[in-house]
Design a protein around this motif. Structure first.
Motif, PDB file in Angstrom:
ATOM      1  N   CYS A  84     -43.229 -39.696  -5.994  1.00  0.00           N
ATOM      2  CA  CYS A  84     -43.439 -41.406  -4.998  1.00  0.00           C
ATOM      3  C   CYS A  84     -42.985 -42.697  -5.721  1.00  0.00           C
ATOM      4  N   THR A 136     -50.306 -43.967  -3.100  1.00  0.00           N
ATOM      5  CA  THR A 136     -49.500 -45.065  -2.427  1.00  0.00           C
ATOM      6  C   THR A 136     -50.502 -46.422  -2.014  1.00  0.00           C
ATOM      7  N   TYR A 178     -49.150 -38.193  -1.541  1.00  0.00           N
ATOM      8  CA  TYR A 178     -48.162 -39.375  -1.860  1.00  0.00           C
ATOM      9  C   TYR A 178     -48.789 -40.620  -1.254  1.00  0.00           C
TER      10      TYR A 178
END
Length: 448
Positions: free
Chosen positions: A155, A187, A183
């Protein structure tokens, strides 16, 4: 300095700098040798040091992937991402989970991806990644934990305008789903365009599953037509029994061919009446079983140990869709002896350089992987477009765009081969056509 001398000098440097990386060196050798007439015609590329730059990845990432199996034991694998060339767009290329994965294989795949992506006509650069993790025999929980650990590092290096991975061998919708979910968690971003091959409920594209196999057949049909032939009435052998092989079988059958053999890493099945694709889908997509189980459903079929033996089966058209290096010179000789008229690559570089040379010497139509199997990445780029627009196209729209892309890839490769004095040699034509777009972009952007 002429083109031949320039290519020889760069190849010598590549071999010295990447000693022991056979797959990568073979891929570089095959492409560069076919580009000699390009450098003779365009000396500006030599003066600009274009080859020295294009054979060197912009970035190579290798990382540790620790995960815990169902018994509570710690396992450690290696992860890779090669960001090879971004001259025409963000890095784009699949992730492969297979025990054979190493730096050489990922580099060769990434290098090939540069030109494959260029051939699609879409704005995507070349990259590739993966791990030596083997998903076979692993539980869903083990695969999820591995994918999450893999994404914890990956990532840091990807993004919808930077690098957009997809699936490859060992990485399907399940694995993409696990990686995309993690992911998002890591994030805090709901950026659907960061991965392609996603499920339809969270940004995937209709037609993506079928794209590589269908695209292979669309490309091959154009090549056959150009030589006064077609799939209709032809006997076809397809290696593999995964996504590419299944949908190549489906489309070839739809066009009137009879596919008589499919394989996996253990062996192959032969069905003289034509492969029953519903049975194969049940075995491979539902049960995740082995191809020999086909005999449990179809009594008159036969099974032969050893996947390479599939090239002993007599056929008009051979579509290698399993893995790299599966057709060597001896296999090519068997195919020629049995009357094959066309070989088109659904896997990445499944035919060795010696095998390709032998097939071309015997006037066999040959569709190289970077052109013939570009349908998958083309449809991935179409998925990126839909994600950017927050729209979903119908399956018919996607399929029509895919068909047009594959027709144009063949046409452009054929025209390039003719322009550079290699009419009918689609290997050379695809290399030149793919290279020129990247080369022009690199020239325009300076020494970077």
């Amino acid at each position: 300095m002429d083109g031949k001398q320039y290519v020889t000098e760069v190849l010598d440097k590549v071999k010295k700098r990447n000693a022991g990386e056979k797959e990568f060196i073979d891929a570089i050798t095959e492409v560069l040798n076919s580009l000699v007439p390009v450098f003779d015609k365009n000396p500006k590329f030599i003066e600009n040091g274009l080859l020295e730059r294009i054979v060197e990845p912009e970035r190579q990432i290798m990382f540790r992937v620790p995960w815990i199996d169902d018994k509570g034991n710690v396992q450690v694998n290696r992860g890779f991402r090669i960001q090879f060339n971004s001259a025409i767009g963000p890095y784009k290329g699949g992730l492969r989970f297979h025990p054979s994965v190493n730096a050489s294989i990922i580099k060769f795949l990434g290098f090939e991806q540069i030109f494959k992506n260029s051939l699609t006509g879409l704005p995507i650069g070349g990259g590739k990644g993966g791990s030596d993790f083997d998903p076979k025999g692993k539980s869903d929980g083990e695969i999820m934990r591995f994918c999450q650990s893999f994404m914890a590092e990956l990532c840091k290096h990807i993004g919808s305008d930077i690098d957009v991975p997809a699936g490859d061998i060992g990485v399907g919708g399940r694995e993409i789903g696990y990686m995309y979910g993690y992911y998002k968690k890591l994030t805090g971003l709901n950026t659907q365009g960061v991965l392609t091959g996603k499920g339809l409920t969270y940004g995937g594209s209709l037609g993506r599953t079928e794209a590589t196999g269908y695209g292979l057949v669309y490309f091959t049909e154009e090549m056959l037509k150009d030589n006064g032939e077609s799939f209709s009435g032809k006997t076809v052998v397809i290696s593999g029994s995964g996504n590419v092989a299944i949908y190549a079988t489906e489309k070839a059958t739809e066009l009137g061919a009879k596919v008589v053999a499919l394989s996996d890493s253990n062996g192959y099945v032969y069905d003289e009446n034509g492969i029953d694709l519903d049975v194969v889908k049940e075995i491979k997509e539902v049960k995740r079983g082995r191809i020999k189980e086909y005999l449990n459903y179809v009594k008159n079929a036969t099974y032969v140990e050893g996947c390479r033996n599939i090239w002993n089966v007599k056929c008009d058209i051979a579509l290698p869709c399993a893995t790299q290096g599966e057709i060597n010179k001896e296999d090519a000789e068997k195919l020629v002896k049995n009357g094959v008229i066309c070989v088109s690559e659904g896997a990445n570089m499944p035919t060795t350089l010696e095998g390709i040379d032998l097939l071309l010497e015997n006037k066999v139509m040959f569709g190289p992987a970077k052109a013939a199997n570009a349908g998958g990445v083309a449809c991935s780029a179409l998925e990126m477009s839909q994600n950017s627009m927050r729209l979903s196209w119908s399956k018919e729209e996607v399929d029509e765009k895919l068909k047009t892309i594959m027709k144009n890839i063949y046409l452009n490769a054929s025209l390039a081969a003719k322009e550079y004095g290699k009419q009918g040699n689609i290997v050379v034509g695809a290399n030149i056509s793919g290279f020129l777009k990247v080369a022009d972009a690199m020239m325009a952007q300076g020494i970077v």
